[in-house]
Scaffold this active site. Structure first.
Site, PDB file in Angstrom:
ATOM      1  N   ILE A   1      43.940   7.152  53.444  1.00  0.00           N
ATOM      2  CA  ILE A   1      44.744   5.945  53.236  1.00  0.00           C
ATOM      3  C   ILE A   1      43.912   4.787  52.699  1.00  0.00           C
ATOM      4  O   ILE A   1      44.428   3.703  52.446  1.00  0.00           O
ATOM      5  CB  ILE A   1      45.454   5.512  54.535  1.00  0.00           C
ATOM      6  CG1 ILE A   1      44.433   5.310  55.672  1.00  0.00           C
ATOM      7  CG2 ILE A   1      46.495   6.544  54.944  1.00  0.00           C
ATOM      8  CD1 ILE A   1      45.050   4.821  56.974  1.00  0.00           C
ATOM      9  N   GLY A   2      42.612   5.007  52.508  1.00  0.00           N
ATOM     10  CA  GLY A   2      41.771   3.950  51.965  1.00  0.00           C
ATOM     11  C   GLY A   2      40.332   4.426  51.839  1.00  0.00           C
ATOM     12  O   GLY A   2      39.966   5.486  52.330  1.00  0.00           O
TER      13      GLY A   2
ATOM     14  N   GLY B   1      36.031   2.721  51.172  1.00  0.00           N
ATOM     15  CA  GLY B   1      35.149   1.573  51.008  1.00  0.00           C
ATOM     16  C   GLY B   1      33.852   1.996  50.355  1.00  0.00           C
ATOM     17  O   GLY B   1      33.720   3.120  49.845  1.00  0.00           O
TER      18      GLY B   1
ATOM     19  N   SER C   1      32.449   4.430  53.189  1.00  0.00           N
ATOM     20  CA  SER C   1      33.337   5.125  54.112  1.00  0.00           C
ATOM     21  C   SER C   1      34.642   5.535  53.447  1.00  0.00           C
ATOM     22  O   SER C   1      34.981   5.086  52.358  1.00  0.00           O
ATOM     23  CB  SER C   1      33.644   4.219  55.312  1.00  0.00           C
ATOM     24  OG  SER C   1      34.356   3.065  54.871  1.00  0.00           O
TER      25      SER C   1
ATOM     26  N   LYS D   1      38.192   5.455  60.337  1.00  0.00           N
ATOM     27  CA  LYS D   1      37.165   5.157  59.335  1.00  0.00           C
ATOM     28  C   LYS D   1      36.025   6.153  59.512  1.00  0.00           C
ATOM     29  O   LYS D   1      35.435   6.245  60.592  1.00  0.00           O
ATOM     30  CB  LYS D   1      36.670   3.725  59.503  1.00  0.00           C
ATOM     31  CG  LYS D   1      35.697   3.258  58.434  1.00  0.00           C
ATOM     32  CD  LYS D   1      35.394   1.773  58.618  1.00  0.00           C
ATOM     33  CE  LYS D   1      34.485   1.235  57.529  1.00  0.00           C
ATOM     34  NZ  LYS D   1      34.251  -0.221  57.668  1.00  0.00           N
TER      35      LYS D   1
ATOM     36  N   ASP E   1      33.601 -11.028  54.349  1.00  0.00           N
ATOM     37  CA  ASP E   1      34.220 -10.183  53.325  1.00  0.00           C
ATOM     38  C   ASP E   1      35.735 -10.368  53.346  1.00  0.00           C
ATOM     39  O   ASP E   1      36.487  -9.409  53.175  1.00  0.00           O
ATOM     40  CB  ASP E   1      33.859  -8.715  53.550  1.00  0.00           C
ATOM     41  CG  ASP E   1      34.162  -7.840  52.327  1.00  0.00           C
ATOM     42  OD1 ASP E   1      34.240  -8.395  51.208  1.00  0.00           O
ATOM     43  OD2 ASP E   1      34.338  -6.617  52.485  1.00  0.00           O
TER      44      ASP E   1
END
Length: 430
Positions: A77-78, A80, A83, A100, A193
Site C-alpha cells: 500500500i506504499g 519509502g 521501506s 512497514k 518530513d
C-alpha cells in the site's frame, strides 16, 4: 507415544495452557486402567500458537513472509526510501493494520539511528490525528513496524487525482494537521518530513500524520544540522546549509502543505533541485486570486523567509481563517503497556481498559501472559494485541470525528484573534 502423552507434551509448551478437568490427577502416561484426561477447548490464542508450530499452511506462510507474528501480510500500500508498507490483518482481532517492512541487511548505521528515533517518537505520541504504533516484530533479516491503518490513502494522492480542496474541507483538514504537529512539539518531537504524502485520510474527513522516519527529539530552541525531508517542502535555511531549529522547519512545511491543499499545486516548482533551491531562497511563489484573503495571510505567515518570524502554531490556530473551526484536542494519555491489567481491580480500570481486559480474556490472554510480558514494550505480540484492542475501544467511545465548522455570532475567540493581530507582523497581501 499414546494420545495422552502427546497431549501432555503439548501442555509443557509455555505457549500451550490447556486446562484439565478435575478428574485428571494421574502422572502416568501408560496405565491403561485410567481414563485419559479430557482437555478443554483451546482458546483462540492457544490455537494460534499451535497452528504456528504444526499447521502446514500457517508454517509455510510464516516461512515465505505471508505471515509475520500474529499478522497475515497482504498487498503493498506504499513505499519509502528504505521501506515498503503492506496491508496486514491481525489473525485474532481481524483488524487491518499497516506494516512497514525494512530490510536490516541494507540499513546503514545512520538509517538505523533514524529507525530507532521513529519508534521512540511514535511511542511518545498519542493523538487522534497521529498514526499509532502497535507493535515491532523483528526477524533475522527484517524489521516490521505494525501501525494503525488509514484506509483513505495519502492526502497527496487525493488532491492529485481529485483536485484542490474546497475552503471548508481545507479548514477541516489543516486544523487537524496543526493539532497533530502542536502535540508533537509539546512532547519534544520534531517531524522534519511533513508533506502531503505523509498525511493519511481516514473516514469522514479525519486525517492523521504519519511516517516519523526523519523525526528527532529536540528542545524548542535547539539547533540541528541534519538535512532531512523532501526538497519541495524544505525551508530556506536548509538550502543555506545552516544549522536550524526543528520546529521552524516543520512550520514552513505546514505552509507548503496548506498552499497545496487550497490551490492543488506546489508553491515552489522547478525541474531541478538547484532551480528549486533558488526559488525557495528567493521566496518566489504566486498566490492564485481565488485563495481567501485570510488564508493568504496564514500561508504568508507560515512561509516567512526568517525562521523566527514564522507564525507560531498557537497563532496559526487562532487566525481569522480558522476562527470558525473547533480545534481537535488530544485525549487523556492511554497506558500503552498492559502490565496494570494483570493485577488491577475492576474499579481501578476505566471503561476502555475494562472492555479490553474482557476481550483479552476471551482470546485466552491470561494475567500470567501479561506478567511474563513485562519489559518487552512494543516488541511483544501481547502488547500489540492489547494496543489494537485499546485503540479500537477508545476510538469507538470518543467517536473519532473531524472538526466541525461553527456558526460565528459573538465568539470570545475573537479577542484572541485581535491579540494575535496586535502582536503579529502581518505581511501585506497584494
Amino acid at each position: 507415544m499414546t494420545a495422552v502423552c502427546v497431549t501432555r507434551a503439548l501442555s509443557l509448551d509455555p505457549h500451550y495452557s490447556s486446562r484439565w478437568s478435575p478428574q485428571d490427577s494421574s502422572d502416568s502416561c501408560g496405565e491403561e486402567e485410567e481414563a485419559p484426561p479430557t482437555p478443554q477447548r483451546l482458546t483462540p490464542l492457544e490455537q494460534l500458537h499451535l497452528d504456528m508450530r504444526q499447521d502446514e499452511k500457517t508454517v509455510r506462510e510464516l516461512t515465505v513472509g505471508r505471515r509475520v507474528g500474529f499478522y497475515k501480510v497482504r498487498g503493498e500500500i506504499g513505499c519509502g526510501n528504505f521501506s515498503r508498507v503492506k496491508l496486514g490483518i491481525h489473525v485474532l482481532t481481524k483488524d487491518k493494520v499497516a506494516i512497514k517492512i525494512l530490510d536490516k541487511t541494507r540499513l546503514e548505521p545512520k538509517t538505523q539511528r533514524f529507525l530507532s528515533r521513529e519508534i521512540s517518537s511514535m511511542e511518545r505520541l498519542h493523538h487522534p490525528n497521529i498514526i499509532q504504533l502497535y507493535e515491532v516484530v523483528e526477524t533475522l533479516s527484517r524489521l516490521y513496524l505494525v501501525m494503525e491503518y488509514a484506509a483513505g490513502g495519502e492526502l497527496h494522492t487525493r488532491i492529485s487525482t481529485e483536485g484542490r480542496l474546497s475552503d471548508t474541507d481545507s479548514k477541516i483538514v489543516f486544523s487537524q494537521i496543526l493539532a497533530a504537529v502542536k502535540h508533537m512539539h509539546e512532547n519534544g518531537v520534531v517531524h522534519r518530513d511533513l508533506k502531503a504524502e505523509n498525511v493519511f485520510c481516514c473516514h469522514g474527513g479525519l486525517v492523521k500524520v504519519g511516517d516519523f522516519g526523519f523525526s528527532t527529539f529536540s528542545r524548542r530552541d535547539e539547533m540541528l544540522d541534519t538535512f532531512c525531508g523532501s526538497p519541495p517542502y524544505a525551508a530556506p535555511e536548509l538550502f543555506r546549509d545552516e544549522r536550524y531549529v526543528g520546529i521552524y522547519v516543520d512550520v514552513w512545511a505546514l505552509g507548503v502543505i496548506l498552499f497545496f491543499m487550497v490551490t492543488g499545486t506546489m508553491p515552489f516548482r522547478a525541474e531541478t533541485v538547484p532551480k528549486l533551491r533558488r526559488l525557495i531562497l528567493e521566496g518566489a511563489y504566486a498566490m492564485p486570486p481565488w485563495v481567501p484573503r485570510a488564508c493568504r495571510r496564514l500561508i504568508q505567515g507560515l512561509l516567512h523567509p526568517q525562521p523566527s518570524e514564522r507564525w507560531a502554531l498557537d497563532q496559526s490556530m487562532g487566525c481569522e481563517w480558522l476562527l470558525p473551526v473547533e480545534m481537535p484536542r488530544p485525549p487523556a494519555p492511554l497506558r500503552l503497556d498492559p502490565q496494570h491489567l494483570a493485577s488491577a481491580r475492576p474499579d481501578e480500570l476505566d471503561d476502555e481498559e475494562a472492555e479490553v481486559r474482557e476481550a483479552l480474556e476471551a482470546l485466552g490472554v491470561t494475567a500470567e501472559h501479561i506478567r511474563n510480558n513485562q519489559g518487552h514494550s512494543s516488541r511483544s505480540a501481547i502488547t500489540g494485541l492489547y494496543r489494537i484492542l485499546l485503540h479500537g475501544a477508545h476510538r469507538r467511545r470518543i467517536a473519532e470525528l473531524p472538526p466541525a465548522i461553527m456558526q460565528l455570532t459573538s465568539d470570545p475567540r475573537m479577542e484572541r484573534l485581535r491579540a494575535y493581530r496586535h502582536t503579529s507582523k502581518l505581511c501585506t497581501v497584494s
